[in-house]
Design a protein around this motif. Sequence first.
Motif, mmCIF file in Angstrom:
data_model
loop_
_atom_site.group_PDB
_atom_site.id
_atom_site.type_symbol
_atom_site.label_atom_id
_atom_site.label_comp_id
_atom_site.label_asym_id
_atom_site.label_seq_id
_atom_site.Cartn_x
_atom_site.Cartn_y
_atom_site.Cartn_z
ATOM 1 N N GLU A 200 0.834 -1.201 0.000
ATOM 2 C CA GLU A 200 0.000 0.000 0.000
ATOM 3 C C GLU A 200 0.868 1.251 0.000
ATOM 4 O O GLU A 200 1.734 1.395 0.872
ATOM 5 C CB GLU A 200 -0.852 -0.022 1.270
ATOM 6 C CG GLU A 200 -2.271 0.391 1.030
ATOM 7 C CD GLU A 200 -3.123 0.141 2.271
ATOM 8 O OE1 GLU A 200 -4.240 -0.338 2.094
ATOM 9 O OE2 GLU A 200 -2.664 0.406 3.387
ATOM 10 N N VAL A 201 0.644 2.119 -0.979
ATOM 11 C CA VAL A 201 1.408 3.375 -1.089
ATOM 12 C C VAL A 201 0.485 4.466 -1.618
ATOM 13 O O VAL A 201 -0.248 4.234 -2.583
ATOM 14 C CB VAL A 201 2.565 3.258 -2.124
ATOM 15 C CG1 VAL A 201 3.536 4.402 -1.984
ATOM 16 C CG2 VAL A 201 3.285 1.961 -2.016
ATOM 17 N N SER B 273 2.122 -1.460 4.641
ATOM 18 C CA SER B 273 2.498 -0.169 4.083
ATOM 19 C C SER B 273 3.861 -0.324 3.423
ATOM 20 O O SER B 273 4.773 -0.922 3.988
ATOM 21 C CB SER B 273 2.583 0.868 5.207
ATOM 22 O OG SER B 273 3.341 1.972 4.747
#
Length: 217
Positions: A114-115, A197
Motif C-alpha cells: 500500500e502506497v 504499508s
Amino acid sequence: MRIVLVGPPGAGKGTQAAYLAKNLAIPHISTGDLFRANISQGTPLGQKAQEYMRAGQLVPDEVTIGMAKDRMQQADAAHGFLLDGFPRNLAQAEALDEILKADGLGLDAVLDLEVPEDEVVKRIAGRRMCRKDSSHIFHVIYNPPAAEGVCDVCGGELYQREDDSEETVRKRLEVYHSETEPIIDYYKAQGLVVTISALGKVAEVTQRAMGALPSRE
Ligand code: AP5
Ligand code: ZN
C-alpha cells in the motif's frame, strides 16, 4: 511458498521482490520483466506486448497467461515462486488458480503493498533501471547510483522506462484501479491477503513484509 505481490505501479514490487525472493529462496517471476526481455530481444511476443505497454494498457490475457504458465513450469511451481505483476485482472487470477489446482497446489499469500498515489508518482518519475539486470533498480533521489547513469551492481547502463512518462503512468494507475484492484477482494475471499504499508526505507519494507507473511512450514 507461493506468493503473489500486488500494488500500484511504482509501489516497489520489483525492488522488494529481489530481496524477498532471496530471503525465501524462491524464484522471482515478473511478467513486466519477461515482456521487457522479449522486447529487447525483438521476439514476436515482445512486438505484440510493446504496443500495449507503451499505451499503459494490459497486454491481452491470451498472450500473458501462456507466458506466465510457461515460466512457472520452468521454475517448478511445487517449490514455490514470487509472482510480481501477475495476475493483474480477475481472468488471470482465475487462470492462475486453475493452473495451480491442476497440480494440486494453491497460493500461500497475496502480499498487498500500500502506497499513496503522490508517493507512487515521485517513485516512478525518478526510477532508473539497469539494462543488464532488471532486478537492479535505482532512483535518482531515494536510491541514487554512485555514478550517474551507471549500475552500482554490474556496471550496466541505467535507463528510464518508456512507459514511465507522466501520461502513461496516469493510464497505468487507472488500469490498476479498474482491473487489478478487484483481484484483492477475490483473494480476500480466500483469506490470502496480507496488506502492508510500503512507505519507509527499502529494508524496512522488506522486514515488514517478512514479518507479515505466513511462517514457512
Ligand atoms: P510492470 O513492469 O509489472 O510495471 P508496474 O506494475 O507498473 O510496476 P512498476 O514496475 O512500475 O513498479 P514496481 O512496483 O515494481 O516498483 P519498483 O520496485 O520499480 O508492468 C509494465 C507493463 O507490462 C504493464 O503496464 C502492462 O502493459 C504489462 N504487463 C505486465 N504484467 C502484465 C500482466 N500480468 N497482464 C497484462 N499486462 C502486463 O520501484 C519504483 C521506484 O521506487 C524505483 O525507482 C525504486 O528505486 C523506488 N523505490 C522502491 N522502494 C522504495 C522505497 N521504499 N522508498 C523510496 N523509493 C523506493
Ligand atoms: Zn545492473
